[in-house]
Every structure is written in C-alpha cells, then in structure tokens.
Design a protein around this motif. Sequence first.
Motif, PDB file in Angstrom:
ATOM      1  N   GLY A  43      15.087   9.422 -21.081  1.00  0.00           N
ATOM      2  CA  GLY A  43      14.051   9.135 -20.098  1.00  0.00           C
ATOM      3  C   GLY A  43      13.488   7.739 -20.194  1.00  0.00           C
ATOM      4  O   GLY A  43      12.317   7.514 -19.885  1.00  0.00           O
ATOM      5  N   THR A  44      14.301   6.780 -20.639  1.00  0.00           N
ATOM      6  CA  THR A  44      13.802   5.411 -20.760  1.00  0.00           C
ATOM      7  C   THR A  44      14.479   4.498 -19.750  1.00  0.00           C
ATOM      8  O   THR A  44      15.642   4.681 -19.390  1.00  0.00           O
ATOM      9  N   VAL A  45      13.730   3.523 -19.301  1.00  0.00           N
ATOM     10  CA  VAL A  45      14.221   2.482 -18.400  1.00  0.00           C
ATOM     11  C   VAL A  45      13.840   1.155 -19.039  1.00  0.00           C
ATOM     12  O   VAL A  45      12.663   0.913 -19.312  1.00  0.00           O
ATOM     13  N   VAL A  46      14.844   0.303 -19.301  1.00  0.00           N
ATOM     14  CA  VAL A  46      14.597  -0.996 -19.913  1.00  0.00           C
ATOM     15  C   VAL A  46      14.856  -2.054 -18.851  1.00  0.00           C
ATOM     16  O   VAL A  46      15.933  -2.120 -18.273  1.00  0.00           O
ATOM     17  N   VAL A  47      13.821  -2.878 -18.595  1.00  0.00           N
ATOM     18  CA  VAL A  47      13.905  -3.934 -17.586  1.00  0.00           C
ATOM     19  C   VAL A  47      13.819  -5.264 -18.321  1.00  0.00           C
ATOM     20  O   VAL A  47      12.886  -5.497 -19.088  1.00  0.00           O
ATOM     21  N   ARG A  48      14.818  -6.139 -18.059  1.00  0.00           N
ATOM     22  CA  ARG A  48      14.839  -7.450 -18.718  1.00  0.00           C
ATOM     23  C   ARG A  48      14.802  -8.546 -17.661  1.00  0.00           C
ATOM     24  O   ARG A  48      15.369  -8.397 -16.586  1.00  0.00           O
ATOM     25  N   GLY A  49      14.171  -9.658 -18.017  1.00  0.00           N
ATOM     26  CA  GLY A  49      14.084 -10.802 -17.123  1.00  0.00           C
ATOM     27  C   GLY A  49      13.172 -11.857 -17.709  1.00  0.00           C
ATOM     28  O   GLY A  49      12.478 -11.616 -18.695  1.00  0.00           O
ATOM     29  N   GLU A  50      13.152 -13.022 -17.095  1.00  0.00           N
ATOM     30  CA  GLU A  50      12.346 -14.130 -17.605  1.00  0.00           C
ATOM     31  C   GLU A  50      10.886 -14.054 -17.172  1.00  0.00           C
ATOM     32  O   GLU A  50       9.996 -14.303 -17.952  1.00  0.00           O
ATOM     33  N   LYS A  51      10.632 -13.697 -15.923  1.00  0.00           N
ATOM     34  CA  LYS A  51       9.256 -13.674 -15.415  1.00  0.00           C
ATOM     35  C   LYS A  51       8.968 -12.301 -14.826  1.00  0.00           C
ATOM     36  O   LYS A  51       8.899 -12.124 -13.610  1.00  0.00           O
ATOM     37  N   LEU A  52       8.790 -11.323 -15.694  1.00  0.00           N
ATOM     38  CA  LEU A  52       8.547  -9.949 -15.254  1.00  0.00           C
ATOM     39  C   LEU A  52       7.071  -9.729 -14.979  1.00  0.00           C
ATOM     40  O   LEU A  52       6.207 -10.285 -15.650  1.00  0.00           O
ATOM     41  N   ASN A  53       6.800  -8.896 -13.993  1.00  0.00           N
ATOM     42  CA  ASN A  53       5.443  -8.475 -13.683  1.00  0.00           C
ATOM     43  C   ASN A  53       5.361  -6.980 -13.991  1.00  0.00           C
ATOM     44  O   ASN A  53       5.750  -6.149 -13.172  1.00  0.00           O
ATOM     45  N   PRO A  54       4.865  -6.601 -15.194  1.00  0.00           N
ATOM     46  CA  PRO A  54       4.855  -5.196 -15.588  1.00  0.00           C
ATOM     47  C   PRO A  54       4.081  -4.299 -14.618  1.00  0.00           C
ATOM     48  O   PRO A  54       4.477  -3.162 -14.359  1.00  0.00           O
ATOM     49  N   GLY A  55       2.997  -4.807 -14.063  1.00  0.00           N
ATOM     50  CA  GLY A  55       2.211  -4.007 -13.115  1.00  0.00           C
ATOM     51  C   GLY A  55       3.006  -3.683 -11.867  1.00  0.00           C
ATOM     52  O   GLY A  55       2.976  -2.553 -11.369  1.00  0.00           O
ATOM     53  N   LYS A  56       3.713  -4.652 -11.338  1.00  0.00           N
ATOM     54  CA  LYS A  56       4.525  -4.452 -10.135  1.00  0.00           C
ATOM     55  C   LYS A  56       5.698  -3.505 -10.431  1.00  0.00           C
ATOM     56  O   LYS A  56       6.050  -2.662  -9.607  1.00  0.00           O
ATOM     57  N   ILE A  57       6.302  -3.638 -11.607  1.00  0.00           N
ATOM     58  CA  ILE A  57       7.400  -2.750 -11.996  1.00  0.00           C
ATOM     59  C   ILE A  57       6.909  -1.319 -12.083  1.00  0.00           C
ATOM     60  O   ILE A  57       7.541  -0.393 -11.553  1.00  0.00           O
ATOM     61  N   LEU A  58       5.762  -1.111 -12.724  1.00  0.00           N
ATOM     62  CA  LEU A  58       5.210   0.234 -12.858  1.00  0.00           C
ATOM     63  C   LEU A  58       4.849   0.814 -11.498  1.00  0.00           C
ATOM     64  O   LEU A  58       5.151   1.978 -11.206  1.00  0.00           O
ATOM     65  N   GLU A  59       4.224   0.024 -10.646  1.00  0.00           N
ATOM     66  CA  GLU A  59       3.832   0.491  -9.312  1.00  0.00           C
ATOM     67  C   GLU A  59       5.064   0.895  -8.494  1.00  0.00           C
ATOM     68  O   GLU A  59       5.081   1.960  -7.859  1.00  0.00           O
ATOM     69  N   THR A  60       6.098   0.083  -8.512  1.00  0.00           N
ATOM     70  CA  THR A  60       7.331   0.388  -7.761  1.00  0.00           C
ATOM     71  C   THR A  60       7.979   1.654  -8.302  1.00  0.00           C
ATOM     72  O   THR A  60       8.424   2.513  -7.535  1.00  0.00           O
ATOM     73  N   ALA A  61       8.028   1.785  -9.630  1.00  0.00           N
ATOM     74  CA  ALA A  61       8.649   2.967 -10.233  1.00  0.00           C
ATOM     75  C   ALA A  61       7.883   4.228  -9.867  1.00  0.00           C
ATOM     76  O   ALA A  61       8.480   5.260  -9.529  1.00  0.00           O
ATOM     77  N   GLN A  62       6.569   4.200  -9.904  1.00  0.00           N
ATOM     78  CA  GLN A  62       5.781   5.387  -9.578  1.00  0.00           C
ATOM     79  C   GLN A  62       5.877   5.731  -8.098  1.00  0.00           C
ATOM     80  O   GLN A  62       5.963   6.901  -7.735  1.00  0.00           O
ATOM     81  N   ASN A  63       5.858   4.742  -7.224  1.00  0.00           N
ATOM     82  CA  ASN A  63       5.928   5.009  -5.783  1.00  0.00           C
ATOM     83  C   ASN A  63       7.270   5.589  -5.368  1.00  0.00           C
ATOM     84  O   ASN A  63       7.340   6.389  -4.443  1.00  0.00           O
ATOM     85  N   ASN A  64       8.343   5.190  -6.020  1.00  0.00           N
ATOM     86  CA  ASN A  64       9.667   5.645  -5.635  1.00  0.00           C
ATOM     87  C   ASN A  64      10.149   6.855  -6.430  1.00  0.00           C
ATOM     88  O   ASN A  64      11.163   7.439  -6.084  1.00  0.00           O
TER      89      ASN A  64
END
Length: 152
Positions: A43-64
């Motif tokens: 149940g894990t999702v690992v997101v990698r990148g240089e300029k990540l926005n954790p709030g936006k990632i969490l919001e997108t994941a919860q909405n979808n």
Amino acid sequence: PPAPPKEVVLRAFMHCDGCARKFRRKIRDLDGVEEVTTDFGSGTVVVRGEKLNPGKILETAQNNHNRRVEIISLMPPLPAEQPRPPEIKPEVIRTVFEGDFHCLSCAEECKRKIARLRGIHDAELDSATTQLTVKGVFSPEEVAEYVNRDTG
C-alpha cells in the motif's frame, strides 16, 4: 524556506494492480514529478522528483482515490533533546509573628488575611501565646508590613 523534498512516500489502500496503475497515472501528470512507484501489496506509493509539492500530491491522490491517503515520509525530525536548566525550588520558611490580639476574633481575621497571601502554605494561630506561625515561600518583612498596614 526549506528545499522541497526529492521523495514523498504515501500510504493508501490498493487492492489490485489496476488501482496502482490509476495512482501512477494521476500523480505522474503533476508538476515536478519524475517517477512514481507503487506497491499495492504494502500500500505504498513513492513519488520522486526535484521540485515536489507534497500538499498537491496528497490532494490529487485523495481526490482520485476516494479513500484515505496519508503522507508517511515527511515526518519532521524530532528536535534534539535540550538539557533543561535545573529548577530552582524556593525554600519554604517558617516564621513566627507575635501580635497583640485583644480577642480571638481579631486573631482569626488576621490569620485568614495572611493565609490568602501569595506564597503562604499554612498559617496557624496559638491563642494562648498570641503567636501566628506562617509557613511558605514569602518575605517575612513584607508579611509583617502587610499585617501592620491592613489588619491594624
């Protein structure tokens, strides 16, 4: 401001590879995301990148996803334990005041007024010797001045 994280780990319920694929597809389209790895078994999702926005990632994941998703990698580091300075405990003193009480009622009134003062723990009256014993953290001079001024 602190630099954005290079990796964000999310925890989410995924029961099949289709759910994991949906996560990867939705999160991969966000700005700053370079790689998304999912593991539906843990149940894990690992997101990698240089300029990540954790709030936006969490919001997108919860909405979808329509289920609870939480960030588990961005726990702030615990502050280093700072040694506390030793507490200075004030010394409890015991002082005996002698007074000229003409009746027991006057002595009791004086005792009640002194007992209400800040720092006084206990006040005992000996009516036979007209002595008032006061225990606590206080300045004896200030208590004597208060008694003379406010009780007469």
